[in-house]
Design an enzyme around this catalytic site. Structure first.
Site, PDB file in Angstrom:
ATOM      1  N   GLU A 236      58.478  33.463  13.833  1.00  0.00           N
ATOM      2  CA  GLU A 236      59.036  32.119  14.019  1.00  0.00           C
ATOM      3  C   GLU A 236      60.396  32.310  14.672  1.00  0.00           C
ATOM      4  O   GLU A 236      61.285  32.942  14.105  1.00  0.00           O
ATOM      5  CB  GLU A 236      59.185  31.383  12.686  1.00  0.00           C
ATOM      6  CG  GLU A 236      59.707  29.973  12.873  1.00  0.00           C
ATOM      7  CD  GLU A 236      60.191  29.337  11.598  1.00  0.00           C
ATOM      8  OE1 GLU A 236      61.209  28.621  11.638  1.00  0.00           O
ATOM      9  OE2 GLU A 236      59.564  29.578  10.540  1.00  0.00           O
ATOM     10  N   CYS A 273      65.873  25.597  11.409  1.00  0.00           N
ATOM     11  CA  CYS A 273      64.923  25.819  12.497  1.00  0.00           C
ATOM     12  C   CYS A 273      64.388  24.505  13.030  1.00  0.00           C
ATOM     13  O   CYS A 273      63.921  24.434  14.173  1.00  0.00           O
ATOM     14  CB  CYS A 273      63.775  26.698  12.026  1.00  0.00           C
ATOM     15  SG  CYS A 273      62.934  26.078  10.567  1.00  0.00           S
TER      16      CYS A 273
END
Length: 496
Positions: A236, A273
């Protein structure tokens, strides 16, 4: 996700290599893959209880190392314990195994044998922890929880942003696992850039879970692919998380939307994020005036590490120096250097849609911290052209008016994001069976997978089909009579 360490292939220090070898050897020797789902569920629950029992001690360490508020960290401990218990439930329920049985049928061409298929643990895995979630994406975070539920022993690579917390959490985890009857080596910890490189290249590591920067993640991804036997690398990485505010929504609630945006992109210093880093707004609706007033009152916050603080200052300065933008907020001067211990103030960069399209690569560069880029569009054609420049993201958001038709926008944004949010803000990722926390490059290295939600377990499993196997050779989950009572597909039909 967060600024990461530089990595490079090359020789590894002998002492570091020996430490990684020992950690991986313990993981492989643990025999985690042959343990029962019920036992692994009990381990996960024991880990959750240990976190909660030592909540105060761990929060104090995390606050000192990360500068995040104790209130935020307290909530994150609660979330992390919930994740561990969630994956205990996933392991017990059993549908994640995708158990599938086909009866023999000699009438087909070719004749069909007795076939039974399910997912099995992939082996010992490496988990690289994140800086911005020192609990929920760290030693006992989502990657570790899903890997343990799958039946994989985990070698954790600690993040240098919170080393003391990582060590203490690992100590508590080892003790909790021993108390729950788990074998030695289910979780081990290594530290340092070299150790991370050695871990990805170790022949006994079967998969890697990573949360961090695009630069660091890409380097490790390349190492995983360059191995003599390449392995899956679930990274990620960076994400812009675009937001589209329709004209009808802006006219109806400009001030409310500006407040929501500021609350989302400045939350915990913009170190999420899922921070909305790019917002498309119709020109002339009053949104910009409302945004300016709110940004001026938003607090500054010290970022997680000195490196992140410096990178944020440089990124904000690069935007502010452009002659095609307007700036809301205060950007630190870099002429005399940057005080990397000073709080970082929120900044909004305003740019017209045609300038965004002309320099989209620049504006799509992630600036980790409390900064967002606001793109003004004058009509649908400008908006569509700007959306056409988007890269992969974890999320995309549509702020719209009631009963407004946003089907075309939904289709466009579904092509670039793993989760589409309507009339909300993307910060905050619920733990659920239907959750998807992923997206195409550069958001992740494997868009079909998620790092949050039940199907995160799929990353650490591999399918095996058994043909005409004797009953004694079959896993219990595939035997006649369904002795463990798990959901299965039999001759094409789902059966509970």
């Amino acid at each position: 996700m967060s600024a990461g360490e530089g990595v490079a292939a090359g020789a590894v220090d002998a002492e570091v290599g020996a430490a990684v070898d020992a950690a991986v050897a313990r993981a492989v020797a643990s025999g985690t893959g042959s343990t029962s789902r019920a036992d692994r569920a009990a381990w996960l629950e024991a880990l959750a209880a240990a976190l909660e029992e030592h909540r105060g001690e761990l929060i104090a360490i995390a606050h000192r190392e990360t500068h995040l508020s104790e209130t935020r960290l307290d909530g994150e401990v609660t979330r992390t314990a919930a994740q561990l218990r969630f994956f205990a439930g996933v392991a017990r329920e059993g549908s994640y195994l995708e158990a599938t049985l086909d009866s023999p049928d000699p009438s087909t061409t070719p004749p069909r044998p007795d076939l039974r298929r399910m997912l099995r643990p992939i082996g010992a895995v490496a988990v690289f922890t994140a800086s911005n979630f020192p609990f929920a994406f760290s030693v006992l975070g989502n990657d570790t929880a899903s890997a343990l539920a799958a039946g994989c022993a985990v070698v954790v690579k600690a993040h240098p942003g919170h080393p003391e917390l990582s060590r203490r959490t690992a100590e508590l985890a080892v003790a909790a696992l021993a108390g729950a009857g788990a074998p030695d080596g289910v979780i081990t910890l290594v530290e340092g850039v070299e150790a991370g490189v050695a871990l990805v290249q170790h022949p006994s590591i079967a998969a890697v879970g990573f949360t961090g920067s695009a630069r660091g993640g890409r380097a490790l991804f390349d190492l995983a692919c360059a191995r003599p036997a390449p392995i899956p690398f679930y990274g990620e990485l960076g994400s812009i998380n675009p937001v589209v505010i329709t004209e009808a929504a802006a006219k109806d609630r400009a001030a409310e939307l500006a407040a929501g945006l500021v609350g989302s992109f400045t939350r915990d210093g913009g170190q999420y994020c899922t921070k909305p880093g790019l917002v498309f707004v119709p020109a002339g609706t009053g949104f910009e005036d409302a945004l300016a007033a709110l940004v001026a009152d938003a607090p500054a916050q010290r970022l997680l590490t000195q490196g992140m603080s410096g990178a944020f200052a440089r990124g904000a300065d690069a935007f502010a120096r452009r002659d095609d933008v307007d700036v809301i907020g205060t950007v630190r001067e870099l002429s005399d250097g940057v005080d990397v211990t000073a709080p970082s103030a929120p900044v909004a960069i305003l740019v017209d849609a045609q300038h965004f399209v002309a320099s989209s690569e620049d504006f799509l560069a992630e600036c980790f911290g409390p900064l967002t880029v606001v793109v003004r569009y004058v009509d649908e054609a400008e908006l569509n052209a700007a959306i056409g420049e988007l890269e992969g993201s974890l999320t995309a958001t549509i702020q719209h008016a009631p009963d407004e038709d946003v089907a075309a926008l939904t289709t466009a944004l579904s092509g670039v994001a793993g989760r589409v949010v309507f009339n909300g803000w993307p910060t905050g990722v619920a733990i659920a069976w239907a959750q998807h926390h992923g997206g195409s490059w550069p958001a992740t290295t494997a868009s079909v997978h998620t790092s949050v939600g039940a199907t995160a377990i799929r990353r650490f499993l591999t399918p095996v089909a058994y043909q005409d196997a004797p009953a004694s050779a079959l896993p219990l989950e595939l035997r006649d009579g369904n002795p463990l009572g798990i959901p299965r597909r039999v001759d094409g039909a789902l059966r509970a």
